[in-house]
Scaffold this motif. Structure first.
Motif, short mmCIF file in Angstrom:
data_model
loop_
_atom_site.label_atom_id
_atom_site.label_comp_id
_atom_site.label_asym_id
_atom_site.label_seq_id
_atom_site.Cartn_x
_atom_site.Cartn_y
_atom_site.Cartn_z
N LEU A 16 0.82 -1.21 0.00
CA LEU A 16 0.00 0.00 0.00
C LEU A 16 0.85 1.26 0.00
CD1 LEU A 16 -2.80 -1.14 2.44
CD2 LEU A 16 -3.11 -0.52 0.05
N LEU A 17 1.95 1.24 0.75
CA LEU A 17 2.83 2.42 0.81
C LEU A 17 3.45 2.71 -0.54
CD1 LEU A 17 4.50 1.93 4.29
CD2 LEU A 17 3.06 3.84 3.59
N GLN A 18 3.66 1.68 -1.35
CA GLN A 18 4.22 1.89 -2.69
C GLN A 18 3.16 2.40 -3.66
OE1 GLN A 18 6.52 -1.19 -4.53
NE2 GLN A 18 7.54 -1.77 -2.65
N ARG A 19 1.93 1.95 -3.48
CA ARG A 19 0.90 2.21 -4.47
C ARG A 19 0.07 3.47 -4.25
NH1 ARG A 19 -1.55 -0.96 -8.14
NH2 ARG A 19 -0.27 -2.65 -8.91
N PHE A 30 -1.57 6.71 8.22
CA PHE A 30 -2.91 6.50 7.68
C PHE A 30 -3.08 5.04 7.25
CE2 PHE A 30 -5.94 6.11 4.26
CZ PHE A 30 -7.03 6.82 4.72
N VAL A 31 -2.05 4.50 6.58
CA VAL A 31 -2.10 3.11 6.12
C VAL A 31 -2.23 2.16 7.30
CG1 VAL A 31 -0.78 1.26 5.02
CG2 VAL A 31 -0.85 3.53 3.98
N GLN A 32 -1.39 2.36 8.30
CA GLN A 32 -1.41 1.49 9.47
C GLN A 32 -2.77 1.54 10.18
OE1 GLN A 32 1.97 3.10 11.50
NE2 GLN A 32 3.43 1.75 10.47
N ASP A 90 -11.72 -8.78 -1.08
CA ASP A 90 -12.89 -8.54 -0.22
C ASP A 90 -12.80 -9.21 1.15
OD1 ASP A 90 -14.22 -6.92 -2.12
OD2 ASP A 90 -14.96 -8.70 -3.16
N VAL A 91 -11.60 -9.61 1.56
CA VAL A 91 -11.37 -10.19 2.88
C VAL A 91 -10.41 -9.30 3.66
CG1 VAL A 91 -10.46 -12.18 4.16
CG2 VAL A 91 -11.73 -12.54 2.02
N ILE A 92 -10.74 -8.98 4.90
CA ILE A 92 -9.86 -8.15 5.74
C ILE A 92 -8.61 -8.95 6.09
CG2 ILE A 92 -9.64 -7.00 7.98
CD1 ILE A 92 -12.64 -6.40 7.84
N ARG A 93 -7.45 -8.35 5.89
CA ARG A 93 -6.18 -9.02 6.18
C ARG A 93 -5.35 -8.19 7.15
NH1 ARG A 93 -6.31 -14.32 4.50
NH2 ARG A 93 -7.10 -14.48 2.34
N LYS A 94 -4.33 -8.83 7.72
CA LYS A 94 -3.42 -8.15 8.64
C LYS A 94 -2.27 -7.51 7.87
CE LYS A 94 -4.44 -11.12 12.61
NZ LYS A 94 -3.88 -12.03 13.64
N PRO A 95 -1.52 -6.59 8.50
CA PRO A 95 -0.42 -5.90 7.81
C PRO A 95 0.64 -6.83 7.23
CG PRO A 95 -0.92 -4.82 9.88
CD PRO A 95 -1.71 -6.09 9.87
N ASN A 96 0.85 -8.00 7.89
CA ASN A 96 1.92 -8.89 7.44
C ASN A 96 1.46 -9.90 6.38
OD1 ASN A 96 0.33 -10.52 9.03
ND2 ASN A 96 1.98 -11.27 10.34
N TYR A 97 0.23 -9.75 5.89
CA TYR A 97 -0.24 -10.61 4.80
C TYR A 97 0.64 -10.40 3.58
CZ TYR A 97 -3.07 -12.27 0.88
OH TYR A 97 -3.49 -12.90 -0.27
#
Length: 298
Positions: A16-19, A28-30, A42-49
């Motif tokens: 996300l930080l790249q895009r 904001f991303v975190q 459409d599935v909620i994922r964690k930051p380390n996904y």
């Protein structure tokens, strides 16, 4: 956003930080991931996904995050060509292409909205008609769509790398080889978010170059970006130790009043007739003057 092959196995937060636009911060991303405002397929994922090829990543951004009022302004622009579908312009150095939170007037979009009365809303309210960009201090030829049909067609041509782009660049030092390819992946700088940097986990970027003329302490060359990464030519020239003259972000900023990079030729298929067309933007006076000065040894 759809994950490309070069982005496979990146952590979701790094992807996300790249895009996402640089106006959106790391915090904001975190926060968005923590609050479940980011989904993968459409599935909620964690930051380390770890993202996979073809994953569709969505992030929910509040409407007030982009609440910028864009007004038409009677700013003179150099029109190279215009018809019912497209307008081709010669963007001057020092002009931002579209409004950002800290700069919502005096942009190319403000000028285009005044020149093209029915441009508003094409391709989005913040960037109407825009299908590609040039950096603020890069001059040269740009094409803008005047309707949704042209916007969709041209956007796909840029995405599929069907567009021909040629730049003129004045770089510091003498480039050793008369011709060559630079293939170095690029990602947003991990600390300085306004910069890009060479990165093994970045998106692939390829630039071909040809030397035109050598000066005592500089080289004039043509650059042909095969990909369209942010600051691509500027980063690539820095990577081979020949930063563009006047580039304050990737070089010392010396040798010229601004970065000596000019988009001189643009070729693409006309969205309606499918005819291949090319346009040239003449070299601006400040670029010519810099060449005269370094030619005389100043």
């Amino acid at each position: 956003m759809t994950v490309e092959k070069s982005e496979v196995n990146l952590r979701l937060d790094l992807f996300l930080l790249q895009r996402i636009p640089k106006a959106i911060s790391r915090s904001f991303v975190q926060r968005a991931i923590k609050e479940g405002k980011v989904t993968v397929n459409d599935v909620i994922r964690k930051p380390n996904y770890r993202v996979k090829f073809g994953d569709v990543v969505k992030i929910s951004i509040p409407s007030n995050a982009q609440s910028i009022s864009i007004e038409p302004e009677p700013i003179q622009i150099g029109v190279i060509y215009e018809d019912e579908d497209i307008i081709v312009v010669n963007k001057p150095a020092g002009m931002i292409v579209h409004p950002i939170p800290s700069h919502n007037s005096g942009t190319l979009v403000n000028a285009l909205l005044y020149h093209c009365k029915d441009l508003k809303g094409i391709g989005g309210e913040l960037r109407p008609g825009i299908v590609h960009r040039l950096d603020k201090d890069t001059s040269g030829v740009m094409v803008v769509a005047k309707n949704d049909f042209a916007h969709h067609n041209l956007s796909n041509q840029f995405k599929d790398r069907k567009v021909f782009k040629m730049y003129l660049a004045l770089v510091s030092g003498k480039v050793e080889h008369l011709e060559g390819d630079i293939q170095i992946s690029i990602a947003r700088h991990p600390v300085l978010r306004t910069k890009m940097a060479a990165s093994e986990i970045g998106r692939i970027a390829v630039t071909h170059y040809k030397v035109i003329k050598y000066f005592e302490h500089a080289t004039l060359l043509m650059a042909f970006p095969k990909t369209g990464r942010t600051h691509q030519i500027r980063v690539h020239m820095k990577c081979i130790n020949h930063p563009i003259l006047g580039d304050k972000l990737y070089g010392k900023g010396s040798g010229a009043s601004r970065q000596m990079l000019h988009a001189t030729k643009l070729g693409f298929y006309h969205p309606r007739t499918h005819e291949w067309i090319e346009f040239i933007a003449p070299l601006p006076e400040d670029f010519k003057e810099t060449i005269r000065l370094i030619s005389s040894g100043v």
